[in-house]
Scaffold this motif. Structure first.
Motif, mmCIF file in Angstrom:
data_model
loop_
_atom_site.group_PDB
_atom_site.id
_atom_site.type_symbol
_atom_site.label_atom_id
_atom_site.label_comp_id
_atom_site.label_asym_id
_atom_site.label_seq_id
_atom_site.Cartn_x
_atom_site.Cartn_y
_atom_site.Cartn_z
ATOM 1 N N ILE A 773 33.719 27.013 42.007
ATOM 2 C CA ILE A 773 34.917 26.745 42.818
ATOM 3 C C ILE A 773 35.783 25.682 42.141
ATOM 4 O O ILE A 773 37.012 25.803 42.075
ATOM 5 C CB ILE A 773 34.520 26.312 44.247
ATOM 6 N N ASP A 774 35.146 24.661 41.607
ATOM 7 C CA ASP A 774 35.900 23.602 40.921
ATOM 8 C C ASP A 774 36.652 24.167 39.709
ATOM 9 O O ASP A 774 37.801 23.805 39.454
ATOM 10 C CB ASP A 774 34.946 22.483 40.467
ATOM 11 N N ALA A 775 35.987 25.040 38.960
ATOM 12 C CA ALA A 775 36.620 25.622 37.766
ATOM 13 C C ALA A 775 37.808 26.488 38.167
ATOM 14 O O ALA A 775 38.887 26.411 37.560
ATOM 15 C CB ALA A 775 35.599 26.429 36.970
ATOM 16 N N TYR A 776 37.616 27.332 39.198
ATOM 17 C CA TYR A 776 38.728 28.164 39.659
ATOM 18 C C TYR A 776 39.873 27.297 40.198
ATOM 19 O O TYR A 776 41.057 27.580 39.950
ATOM 20 C CB TYR A 776 38.261 29.121 40.756
ATOM 21 N N SER A 777 39.533 26.262 40.924
ATOM 22 C CA SER A 777 40.567 25.379 41.489
ATOM 23 C C SER A 777 41.367 24.695 40.383
ATOM 24 O O SER A 777 42.597 24.559 40.482
ATOM 25 C CB SER A 777 39.918 24.328 42.400
ATOM 26 N N ALA A 778 40.645 24.251 39.340
ATOM 27 C CA ALA A 778 41.333 23.620 38.209
ATOM 28 C C ALA A 778 42.306 24.597 37.551
ATOM 29 O O ALA A 778 43.425 24.230 37.163
ATOM 30 C CB ALA A 778 40.313 23.117 37.192
ATOM 31 N N TYR A 779 41.887 25.857 37.467
ATOM 32 C CA TYR A 779 42.752 26.874 36.848
ATOM 33 C C TYR A 779 43.978 27.141 37.729
ATOM 34 O O TYR A 779 45.108 27.166 37.250
ATOM 35 C CB TYR A 779 41.962 28.164 36.648
ATOM 36 N N VAL A 780 43.747 27.343 39.017
ATOM 37 C CA VAL A 780 44.837 27.679 39.947
ATOM 38 C C VAL A 780 45.857 26.546 40.022
ATOM 39 O O VAL A 780 47.068 26.782 40.138
ATOM 40 C CB VAL A 780 44.266 28.008 41.337
ATOM 41 N N SER A 781 45.389 25.300 39.929
ATOM 42 C CA SER A 781 46.330 24.173 39.973
ATOM 43 C C SER A 781 47.256 24.165 38.760
ATOM 44 O O SER A 781 48.387 23.686 38.834
ATOM 45 C CB SER A 781 45.563 22.848 40.064
ATOM 46 N N GLN A 782 46.769 24.694 37.631
ATOM 47 C CA GLN A 782 47.594 24.746 36.425
ATOM 48 C C GLN A 782 48.441 26.008 36.348
ATOM 49 O O GLN A 782 49.502 26.014 35.713
ATOM 50 C CB GLN A 782 46.709 24.650 35.179
ATOM 51 N N PHE A 783 47.969 27.081 37.002
ATOM 52 C CA PHE A 783 48.695 28.349 36.960
ATOM 53 C C PHE A 783 48.888 28.865 38.388
ATOM 54 O O PHE A 783 48.255 29.846 38.801
ATOM 55 C CB PHE A 783 47.928 29.376 36.124
ATOM 56 N N PRO A 784 49.750 28.207 39.164
ATOM 57 C CA PRO A 784 49.902 28.539 40.584
ATOM 58 C C PRO A 784 50.504 29.915 40.845
ATOM 59 O O PRO A 784 50.526 30.367 41.991
ATOM 60 C CB PRO A 784 50.828 27.428 41.107
ATOM 61 N N SER A 785 50.996 30.596 39.824
ATOM 62 C CA SER A 785 51.583 31.930 40.031
ATOM 63 C C SER A 785 50.580 33.050 39.779
ATOM 64 O O SER A 785 50.921 34.224 39.942
ATOM 65 C CB SER A 785 52.804 32.124 39.104
ATOM 66 N N ASP A 786 49.352 32.706 39.390
ATOM 67 C CA ASP A 786 48.344 33.737 39.115
ATOM 68 C C ASP A 786 47.666 34.131 40.428
ATOM 69 O O ASP A 786 46.628 33.583 40.810
ATOM 70 C CB ASP A 786 47.315 33.224 38.108
#
Length: 837
Positions: A773-786
């Motif tokens: 969850i932390d890894a996905y959250s880190a990704y989503v915070s950097q790429f909010p349009s994905d």
């Protein structure tokens, strides 16, 4: 037999599967691609921004079991756009049997084909029109990217190569401006037509020297037998000929690009023996500084004119093709080709020693296009060479039909129908010597004087200037009428104005038809903006007004460019007339020479007027021009050399090696490795060498050697680190080595956040749900349009029974895309499930 083949195909493609979203697909084509999200959601995330441009032809490898064309069918297809889906024949057959293409194939702008229908499909869908407006796009569907059935890689490779070839051919066909530009610039110097030499060498032997790698082995033989045949040489090998002590009888050039001067300038070192034969559109800096005898090919001006006397053709596509045409027209019965390879060495060398290409190092960005050689092996080639091979075969067969012979003495040259392979040492030559210069002089001595010719040119250019200015005025008038004949609502208000436009169009087509065509040819890319390859709706009045404005603006801009060219040509003719005077206006001469950068004309003028007394100041300026010309000739670090060196940049290797590995091109990978062994930067090439060795080891099934090679990259530094880690992760997945996969993805996620979702998935598989969850959250915070990653994160929250987190993620998605069906469905299911629990 057919039943067995069908059975095998069905087995390879797998059964028809249906996911929880109702998507039907052949399991082994797409496997688990649509397990977690629907095909529609996946397509929206990956393709929505690239698949819906207007007036675009899309070529897509694979259909994702028919789901991708079905997705398009349910969308609003953009105006003027078309889609060609290409599948392996066996896949296409099964998709149709299962009814998975039925809906898509009802749309006339969507085609689903196999490779054998490619030619008719692109013809029916007017691919040339789309190339003209730079609107052909190609993609791989998910099934082609994954290629679980090992059918798509070669198909994808073929499409990339074919589209590159078609793009080259179509852009060559419409790339007229440079040719017209040079033709008008050269008209003052294109005095002697090459037709003067027609049939002058009946029954003789000619050797045509070009710049291919085999030239090196041919030059000693040419030097030994120099007086026993006539020598044709392409201008780009002048440096090598000077080094070998060979002076050709004729030197050829056809390229309109200025860079042609950079690679050919050593030809100015040849003596009076050498005659220059050039296309009417050859580089102006070669023509206007040549101090010997020069004859042109083709026509003098790009419109109907008395200046366009009967002449020999200078058609290419390469200078070698032009030289072969001239050899036929001059009556030679035996043509020996040397350095005419039309392919490269397998280790990436494209030209003979001493050339810029050879000095720059091996060409590392070779395509997969290959030809068979006289030695029976395959060698890489380029799109232009591939076209030249076809043309040369036609030329050779024409010579053979006329009773002549065409011979190539190199094993490494492309095998061409109509061309015999005979080693140079086995060719029997006549013992008598040939004096080509005396033959030429006898043919051209009585031709019209330069003064008379320049007078005729001046009259013709002024006539052209008048015509083009008249077209310009008509275009201005038409543009004004077109822009004002619509009212504020965009409706046509006065039909009398429409009749005025029709009258102007008639004048373009009748009164000024030759020059109106020229304006269109000169500005063809602007006129192409009016083209709509697929008009599926009637134009609105506003669209008609806009297209009319584009049309007349194209006329106007074309006339402006053409007028400038003609005005410059007139001034150049006036200066040429001054050059023939014993007491010219030197200031006018110097100004024009500086403008054209034709410093070599200073020396030519002195040679022509040895007894004319000039002032000390004028003499000093002449000397300055001659020094500048010498500096240009001696300059080695040219733009061409810089451009050629770029082909040998090591950064090219990464992409090319990856492409070859993806398509299982074992031999080409070995050739690329051999090229690196000859690269000038051996230390810098080391990680690229390890990458290729790793790829080769994987293709050979040697996992341990592959891992050792990739580990070397990691140990040596940062270059290609990401590529090595990706391969280590991939090998780990294939061999169920979770530990190595985890370590590789851990490093990759720190190098590049794009890998965070993959790292999250491996953590999830290992049961580290919170870390995932932390890894996905880190990704989503950097790429909010994905959105796709956000959906996966929401589902991960649900899997962990962290419903608040899932709801927050889904609410965020819906705040951005309120009608996102997947998010709506997941939230409904989650709320229903929570209520039941």
């Amino acid at each position: 037999m057919n039943d067995n083949n069908d059975l095998v195909s069905s087995h390879i493609l797998g059964p028809l599967a249906v996911n929880s979203f109702g998507d039907k697909f052949l399991f082994n084509l797409n496997r688990h691609s649509f397990d977690k999200v629907s095909a529609k959601t996946l397509f929206e995330a990956k393709f929505d921004e690239v698949l819906f441009n207007e007036n675009t032809l899309y070529v897509i490898v694979g259909t994702d079991s028919g789901l991708l064309p079905k997705y398009l069918r349910n969308k609003t297809i953009p105006k003027g756009s078309r889609y060609i889906f290409i599948e392996p024949e066996s896949v296409l057959t099964v998709l149709r049997e299962q009814g998975l293409l039925a809906h898509a194939e009802q749309n006339e702008r969507i085609l689903c084909i196999s490779w054998q229908d490619w030619s008719s499909a692109i013809r029916n869908f007017k691919i040339a029109d789309y190339f003209y407006i730079n609107a052909v796009r190609s993609f791989n569907a998910f099934c082609a990217q994954d290629d679980f059935i090992n059918e798509y890689a070669e198909l994808s490779w073929n499409i990339v190569e074919t589209l590159a070839q078609l793009n080259w051919e179509n852009n060559t066909a419409i790339g007229q401006e440079a040719f017209i530009d040079r033709q008008i610039k050269n008209v003052a110097d294109n005095r002697l037509p090459a037709k003067l030499l027609q049939h002058a060498f009946g029954g003789q032997t000619v050797v045509i020297l070009a710049g291919g790698p085999s030239l090196d082995e041919a030059l000693p033989w040419v030097r030994l037998h120099r007086e026993q045949f006539v020598v044709f040489a392409v201008s780009r090998i002048s440096r090598q000929l000077l080094a070998a002590g060979i002076e050709p009888d004729f030197v050829f050039s056809v390229d309109p690009q200025e860079i042609s001067f950079d690679i050919s300038k050593e030809m100015f070192r040849f003596g009076a023996r050498t005659v220059f034969i050039c296309s009417y559109h050859a580089s102006s800096k070669l023509l206007n500084q040549w101090q010997g005898l020069m004859l042109y090919l083709g026509s003098r001006v790009p419109w109907e004119s008395p200046l366009n006397v009967a002449n020999l053709s200078g058609a290419g596509p390469t200078v070698t093709n032009a030289a072969l045409n001239v050899a036929y027209d001059l009556g030679f019965k035996r043509v020996i080709l040397a350095g005419v390879d039309l392919c490269f060495t397998r280790d990436g060398f494209t030209h003979a020693k001493g050339s810029n290409e050879q000095l720059a190092g091996p060409k590392l960005n070779l395509t997969s296009l290959q030809v068979e050689t006289n030695g029976g092996f395959l060698a890489p080639t380029g799109n232009d060479y591939a076209q030249a091979i076809k043309t040369l075969s036609l030329q050779a067969r024409r010579i053979v039909r006329s009773g002549g012979r065409v011979i190539n003495g190199s094993l490494g040259a492309a095998r061409i129908e109509g061309v015999e392979y005979i080693p140079l040492s086995e060719i029997k030559l006549d013992e008598t010597s040939i004096n080509a210069k005396s033959v030429v002089d006898a043919k051209v001595s009585s031709y019209a004087s330069g003064d008379d010719y320049l007078t005729d040119v001046l009259v013709e250019l002024k006539r052209a200037e008048f015509q083009v200015q008249a077209i310009k005025r008509l275009a201005e008038k038409a543009r004004h009428i077109n822009d004002t004949m619509y009212n504020a609502s965009g409706l046509l208000e006065n039909y009398k104005d429409k009749r005025k436009l029709d009258q102007i169009e008639k004048k373009f087509k009748r009164q000024h038809r030759h020059f109106a065509k020229l304006v269109k040819r000169f500005g063809i890319r602007q006129f192409i903006q009016v083209v709509r390859p697929f008009n599926d709706e009637d134009w609105t009045f506003e669209e008609a007004r806009q297209l009319g404005n584009i049309y007349y603006d194209a006329y106007y801009e074309g006339t402006k460019k053409l007028s400038r060219l003609i005005a410059d040509a007139i001034q150049r003719v006036l200066v040429r007339q001054q050059e023939n005077e014993a007491d010219p206006d030197f200031d006018l001469l110097f100004e024009q020479w500086r403008k054209d950068k034709s410093f070599g004309r200073a020396k030519a003028w002195r040679i022509k007027h040895p007894n004319v007394a000039i002032s000390a100041d004028t003499s000093a300026l002449f000397s300055e021009f001659e020094r500048e010309f010498e500096e240009v000739l001696n300059q080695k670090d040219t733009r061409h050399f810089a451009r050629i060196k770029a082909r040998s940049k090591l950064t090219i290797v990464r992409q090319r090696a990856g492409l070859l590995f993806k398509h299982n091109k074992l031999e080409e990978l070995q050739d690329l490795l051999l090229s690196l062994d000859k690269h000038e930067q051996q230390q810098a090439a080391e990680p690229y060498r390890y990458l290729i060795k790793g790829y080769l080891a994987e293709l050979a099934g040697d996992t341990e050697l592959a891992l050792n090679s990739y580990q070397k990259i990691i140990e040596d530094g940062d270059i290609l680190l990401e590529d090595a880690l990706i391969r280590i992760a991939r090998i780990g997945i294939e061999h169920n080595d979770i530990h190595n996969v985890y370590l590789a993805l851990d490093c990759l996620s720190k190098l590049n956040p794009v890998f965070l979702p993959f790292y999250a998935e491996i953590q999830r598989l290992q049961g580290d749900m919170l870390d995932a969850i932390d890894a996905y959250s880190a990704y989503v915070s950097q790429f909010p349009s994905d959105t796709l990653a956000q959906i996966k994160l929401a589902m991960l929250y649900i899997e962990c029974k962290s419903y608040d987190g899932a709801e927050m993620m889904l609410d965020f998605i819906l705040s951005q895309k309120p009608d996102h069906q997947a998010a709506i469905d997941i939230k409904r299911q989650m709320l229903t499930g929570r209520a039941i629990n």
